[in-house]
Design an enzyme around this catalytic site. Structure first.
Site, PDB file in Angstrom:
ATOM      1  N   GLY A  51      -0.022  35.064  11.622  1.00  0.00           N
ATOM      2  CA  GLY A  51      -0.119  36.159  10.662  1.00  0.00           C
ATOM      3  C   GLY A  51       0.723  35.916   9.428  1.00  0.00           C
ATOM      4  O   GLY A  51       0.294  36.199   8.296  1.00  0.00           O
ATOM      5  N   ASP A  52       1.918  35.373   9.616  1.00  0.00           N
ATOM      6  CA  ASP A  52       2.775  35.044   8.475  1.00  0.00           C
ATOM      7  C   ASP A  52       2.143  33.958   7.618  1.00  0.00           C
ATOM      8  O   ASP A  52       2.213  34.010   6.384  1.00  0.00           O
ATOM      9  CB  ASP A  52       4.151  34.583   8.974  1.00  0.00           C
ATOM     10  CG  ASP A  52       4.863  35.657   9.771  1.00  0.00           C
ATOM     11  OD1 ASP A  52       5.217  36.687   9.188  1.00  0.00           O
ATOM     12  OD2 ASP A  52       5.047  35.462  10.979  1.00  0.00           O
ATOM     13  N   ARG A  53       1.523  32.978   8.280  1.00  0.00           N
ATOM     14  CA  ARG A  53       0.868  31.899   7.521  1.00  0.00           C
ATOM     15  C   ARG A  53      -0.304  32.441   6.734  1.00  0.00           C
ATOM     16  O   ARG A  53      -0.536  32.041   5.591  1.00  0.00           O
ATOM     17  CB  ARG A  53       0.385  30.796   8.486  1.00  0.00           C
ATOM     18  CG  ARG A  53      -0.128  29.568   7.736  1.00  0.00           C
ATOM     19  CD  ARG A  53       1.023  28.880   7.023  1.00  0.00           C
ATOM     20  NE  ARG A  53       0.603  27.840   6.103  1.00  0.00           N
ATOM     21  CZ  ARG A  53       0.477  27.996   4.790  1.00  0.00           C
ATOM     22  NH1 ARG A  53       0.719  29.180   4.237  1.00  0.00           N
ATOM     23  NH2 ARG A  53       0.137  26.997   4.019  1.00  0.00           N
TER      24      ARG A  53
END
Length: 466
Positions: A263-265
């Site tokens: 999700g961060d990526r």
């Protein structure tokens, strides 16, 4: 381009090793820890990803992380893990959250959380507010620790959202996004919870995501809601488009044991693309691909290591990795090659037959320049990206390796397949790569083909009908 990440940071600790026995005290595995690794988590992980993107782009991208930090030992470790990133910080007023994951081989065993309880809304400094005011793109990485709920910061974020892209990655324990942001990116479960939407059945994911996105866009007053759906990709709902169909961006098929950090990526790639001026649809496509690449390389466990070999055709499947992992599992690597300018029945038969000879099939594909040298200036009819995408969509093809030489020897030397397959009647002297295969114990074989099927005849037929 000046990118500012705003959000809560935490310290991630990975303890990894092997588990080959049970504890005599209780029926639980004993993990012999072989490595201990610390890294920045939360908004810190997002910032680290963007820093790597900025270094790769070499296009004048600068990065700042606006966050709050404690004064404990974990915060000192966090600062060390964030070295090289400009930090604009204030006091957190709470212990540094630490999440410790224990892994045995490729499997998570347990996670310990310290200092992760409810935290007070921290104050912000004037320097923090000024950093957000001066951004060209903002990514709010909310991890539920209170920073995104600060009233002064929210006023600035809402004002900034009126003139630059703001991406908001929400958290179930955090506040609602400020109105007017370019995109809010809840995952599926977060979207259902925030909207009160229910999922009718296990197969009803897309409908439930579309309903949740439409409801959240109205509630949050954002320009778009992008619901991330894991292996299914991401669903986009634009502001004011309730009468139109939602847009689904599918994800490439990959094998990943640990989705941590995906999700961060996704959000970091989305913010970078929007800051570069791309449309939301194009930015989401890029973000889905980057998240798949991230997981395909091993996810957070591989972060900071030397990158895997260059992706040669799609966003998530690396031909060299497929060959290596097949060999390591004791399987047989099969390869075939060609221009594949217009896929036809002869190609399908060759590829299907080749795949049945082993445990993976890698197609060595001539690049556009290579095809032009071999076939003439009017070829290829289809570019290498399209040809690679069509091939990789076939169930029998595991990966595509694009090569620029006139012959595939260098590609084969890199892949080292066990079997090299050609369609047609060839002799060993007509296929010089046969000797190369034998040098590492490989074998070249031919499979039946359809003489009446060829790209040249199809191209001629298409020319006749205009």
């Amino acid at each position: 381009m000046r990118i500012v990440v705003v959000g809560d940071v935490l310290l991630d600790v990975d303890l990894s090793g092997e588990a080959g026995r049970l504890s005599p005290d209780a029926p639980v595995p004993v993990v012999d820890v072989a490595a201990v690794r610390r890294r920045a988590g939360g908004a810190g992980l997002t910032a680290r990803m963007l820093q790597q993107d900025a270094q790769d782009n070499r296009s004048g991208v600068s990065l700042e992380l606006v966050t709050v930090l404690s004064d404990d030992d974990a915060a000192s470790a966090l600062r060390a893990e964030l070295a090289g990133i400009r930090l604009v910080t204030g006091p957190s007023g709470a212990p540094t959250p630490v999440k410790t994951r224990v892994r045995a081989g490729n499997h998570a065993v347990v996670r310990f959380d310290e200092g992760c309880g409810a935290a007070p809304v921290p104050s912000v400094t004037e320097e923090m507010l000024q950093a957000v005011e001066g951004a060209d793109v903002v990514l709010v990485s909310d991890y539920g620790r209170g920073l995104a709920a600060n009233g002064q910061l929210r006023e600035v974020l809402e004002r900034v959202a009126g003139r630059v892209p703001v991406v908001w990655d929400p958290h179930p324990s955090g506040p609602e996004p400020v109105p007017g942001v370019a995109a809010v990116t809840p995952n599926f479960s977060e979207a259902l919870k925030a909207s009160g939407t229910t999922q009718g059945s296990a197969s009803d994911v897309i409908r439930a995501a579309a309903d949740a996105a439409a409801a959240l866009e109205r509630t949050w007053k954002s320009k778009a809601v992008v619901v991330t759906l894991g292996e299914r990709g991401a669903l986009i709902h634009h502001q004011g488009t309730s009468a139109e169909l939602p847009h689904l961006v599918p994800a490439p098929a990959i094998g990943a044991n640990d989705p941590c950090g995906a999700g961060d990526r996704f959000c970091s790639a989305l913010a970078l693309a929007l800051g570069g001026g791309t449309t939301l649809g194009e930015a989401v496509e890029t973000a889905v691909q980057r998240a798949a690449e991230f997981l395909g390389r091993g996810g957070v466990s591989a972060l900071g290591e030397d990158p895997e070999p260059t992706q040669l055709h799609g966003p998530a499947v690396d031909a060299l990795r497929v060959a290596r992992e097949t060999r390591e599992a004791g399987g047989t690597v099969v390869a075939t090659g060609g221009c594949f300018d217009l896929l036809h029945a002869g190609h399908a038969r060759t590829l299907s037959a080749a795949r049945r000879l082993g445990d993976c099939l890698i197609v060595c594909l001539n690049s556009d320049e290579s095809v032009r040298r071999l076939k003439g200036p009017q070829r290829p009819i289809m570019g290498e990206d399209d040809r690679a995408e069509l091939l990789s969509a076939l169930e029998c093809v595991d990966a595509v390796f694009v090569f620029g030489e006139d012959t595939p020897e260098e590609a084969l030397a890199a892949l080292r397949p066990d079997i090299w397959v050609k369609g047609g009647d060839y002799s060993a002297t007509e296929l010089p790569e046969s000797a190369l295969l034998r040098s590492w114990g490989g074998q070249t074989v031919t499979v039946p083909y359809i003489p009446a099927r060829s790209t040249s005849s199809l191209a001629a037929a298409l020319a006749e009908v205009g």
